[in-house]
Design a protein around this motif. Structure first.
Motif, PDB file in Angstrom:
ATOM      1  N   GLY A   1       0.814  -1.204   0.000  1.00 49.12           N
ATOM      2  CA  GLY A   1       0.000   0.000   0.000  1.00 49.12           C
ATOM      3  C   GLY A   1       0.852   1.261   0.000  1.00 49.12           C
ATOM      4  N   GLU A   2       1.980   1.204   0.677  1.00 46.47           N
ATOM      5  CA  GLU A   2       2.869   2.360   0.718  1.00 46.47           C
ATOM      6  C   GLU A   2       3.508   2.619  -0.643  1.00 46.47           C
ATOM      7  N   GLN A   3       3.787   1.561  -1.397  1.00 47.47           N
ATOM      8  CA  GLN A   3       4.280   1.749  -2.770  1.00 47.47           C
ATOM      9  C   GLN A   3       3.247   2.471  -3.620  1.00 47.47           C
ATOM     10  N   ARG A   4       2.004   2.056  -3.501  1.00 44.73           N
ATOM     11  CA  ARG A   4       0.940   2.695  -4.289  1.00 44.73           C
ATOM     12  C   ARG A   4       0.787   4.165  -3.895  1.00 44.73           C
ATOM     13  N   THR A   5       0.926   4.447  -2.607  1.00 42.18           N
ATOM     14  CA  THR A   5       0.840   5.832  -2.153  1.00 42.18           C
ATOM     15  C   THR A   5       1.931   6.678  -2.799  1.00 42.18           C
TER      16      THR A   5
ATOM     17  N   GLY B   1       2.519  13.729   5.644  1.00 36.61           N
ATOM     18  CA  GLY B   1       2.073  12.342   5.595  1.00 36.61           C
ATOM     19  C   GLY B   1       1.222  11.990   4.390  1.00 36.61           C
ATOM     20  N   PRO B   2       0.904  10.712   4.214  1.00 39.92           N
ATOM     21  CA  PRO B   2       1.229   9.617   5.126  1.00 39.92           C
ATOM     22  C   PRO B   2       2.683   9.151   5.002  1.00 39.92           C
ATOM     23  N   ALA B   3       3.206   8.593   6.104  1.00 42.40           N
ATOM     24  CA  ALA B   3       4.566   8.072   6.108  1.00 42.40           C
ATOM     25  C   ALA B   3       4.610   6.740   5.371  1.00 42.40           C
ATOM     26  N   CYS B   4       5.622   6.591   4.519  1.00 39.71           N
ATOM     27  CA  CYS B   4       5.846   5.343   3.782  1.00 39.71           C
ATOM     28  C   CYS B   4       7.251   4.837   4.104  1.00 39.71           C
ATOM     29  N   GLY B   5       7.401   3.528   4.204  1.00 42.04           N
ATOM     30  CA  GLY B   5       8.653   2.956   4.658  1.00 42.04           C
ATOM     31  C   GLY B   5       9.691   2.787   3.570  1.00 42.04           C
ATOM     32  N   LEU B   6      10.901   2.415   4.008  1.00 41.88           N
ATOM     33  CA  LEU B   6      12.029   2.248   3.099  1.00 41.88           C
ATOM     34  C   LEU B   6      11.817   1.090   2.130  1.00 41.88           C
ATOM     35  N   TRP B   7      11.107   0.047   2.544  1.00 40.56           N
ATOM     36  CA  TRP B   7      10.864  -1.079   1.624  1.00 40.56           C
ATOM     37  C   TRP B   7      10.097  -0.614   0.390  1.00 40.56           C
ATOM     38  N   ALA B   8       9.114   0.242   0.569  1.00 41.11           N
ATOM     39  CA  ALA B   8       8.360   0.760  -0.569  1.00 41.11           C
ATOM     40  C   ALA B   8       9.241   1.625  -1.453  1.00 41.11           C
TER      41      ALA B   8
END
Length: 325
Positions: free
Chosen positions: A40-44, A177-184
């Motif tokens: 979901g964070e990748q899509r964001t 925000g929203p915060a997205c992680g390093l994996w994304a």
């Protein structure tokens, strides 16, 4: 003038206290790998929203009236007319043309702030200090003062890479925000074919192999250390190795280890670098392969079957990505 070359300890990001945050590992441990849903964070991020905490990257400040002319003479990038607020990328090469340092930077009209991979600032500052001679520059590690972030939204003002005061990182997060992680972030970077220095490169890497001629090398500037190698390989059009995007067999519930051999049959043809799980492409990785490896060859990396997608053309050595069907 003197330089501060003792690297401060990188602080653990306060954003690891956000709901759902899971810390990374290795050099990426001080920031969040994800906040609960890396797909979901990748899509964001792809939608142009959200931001990524990269505050574990080292930051250095270069001050003085001669800073841009001095760096112009030392690096692969044209910096004489660098406008304030413009982010650029530069490399420092060995006399043989191998990449010794990589950094991105922005100038504010009074000083240049450069960021490197975690733990790399001390070596870069040490090199720059040795090359100062009588140049009027001051070098300082300011990792504890500045936090690197990446914000979605392409070329819009305030988007892409930017530095914020570290003490204001939490305030920035609340507004951006929203915060997205390093994996994304890493999954999207790998899919774009953008190498990460020290993980997708080795001590023999030259810029032509990585697609850096498009982003970090100015082919028409004056002399700099290692220029002869870059120019020769560019003119001949045959880098010894080429950066490649690998599409990995998704039936394996793991990713290859950085540095694992890449095999074509029983012959080693390269090594793998960073890898990730992309929300559309599945498991992917970057690898440095021998130029002579056929682009249609099926490969095996760390026991995982892999197919190739061209990033650096084996014939011309320029960054090349055919449109995906």
């Amino acid at each position: 003038m003197t330089a501060s070359t003792t690297r401060p300890e990188t602080p653990v990001s306060p954003l690891l206290a956000l709901p759902g945050a899971v810390a990374g590992d290795g050099v990426d441990a001080p920031v969040a790998a994800h906040y609960g849903s890396f797909n979901g964070e990748q899509r964001t991020l792809e939608s142009g929203e959200g931001f990524v905490d990269l505050s574990h990257h080292d930051v250095l400040r270069i001050e003085g009236p001669e800073r841009l002319t001095w760096l112009h003479s030392l690096t692969t990038q044209h910096l004489l007319d660098l406008a304030p607020g413009v982010v650029t990328q530069a490399l420092v090469l060995s006399p043989q043309g191998h990449v010794e340092h990589e950094f991105r930077a922005v100038d504010d009209g009074a000083a240049l702030l450069a960021w490197t991979e975690p733990g790399r600032a001390a070596d870069l500052l040490g090199f720059l200090e040795r090359m100062k001679f009588w140049t009027e520059v001051t070098l300082t590690d300011v990792t504890t003062e500045h936090a690197l972030v990446w914000r979605g939204g392409g070329e819009q003002p305030g988007r892409g890479y930017r530095l914020v005061p570290r003490e204001q990182l939490t305030v920035f997060a609340e507004a951006a925000g929203p915060a997205c992680g390093l994996w994304a972030f890493e999954a999207l970077r790998i899919a774009r074919g953008e190498p990460r220095f020290g993980l997708d490169t080795d001590h023999r890497t030259i810029p032509n192999e990585m697609g850096w001629l498009e982003t970090a090398v100015h082919l028409d500037k004056g002399c700099y250390r290692g220029q002869e190698t870059v120019a020769r390989v560019h003119n001949l059009g045959r880098p010894p190795r080429r950066l490649t995007l690998l599409h990995l067999d998704g039936s394996e519930n793991r990713l290859p280890v950085v540095g694992s051999p890449v095999l074509a049959g029983e012959k080693q043809v390269g090594t793998v670098g960073t890898s990730a799980r992309h929300h559309e492409l599945g498991p992917i990785a970057l690898a440095l392969l021998k130029r002579s490896t056929p682009v249609e060859a099926s490969l095996l990396v760390d026991g995982i079957a892999a197919a190739q997608e061209v990033v650096v053309d084996p014939e011309v050595g320029r960054h090349f990505r055919p449109p995906r069907a």
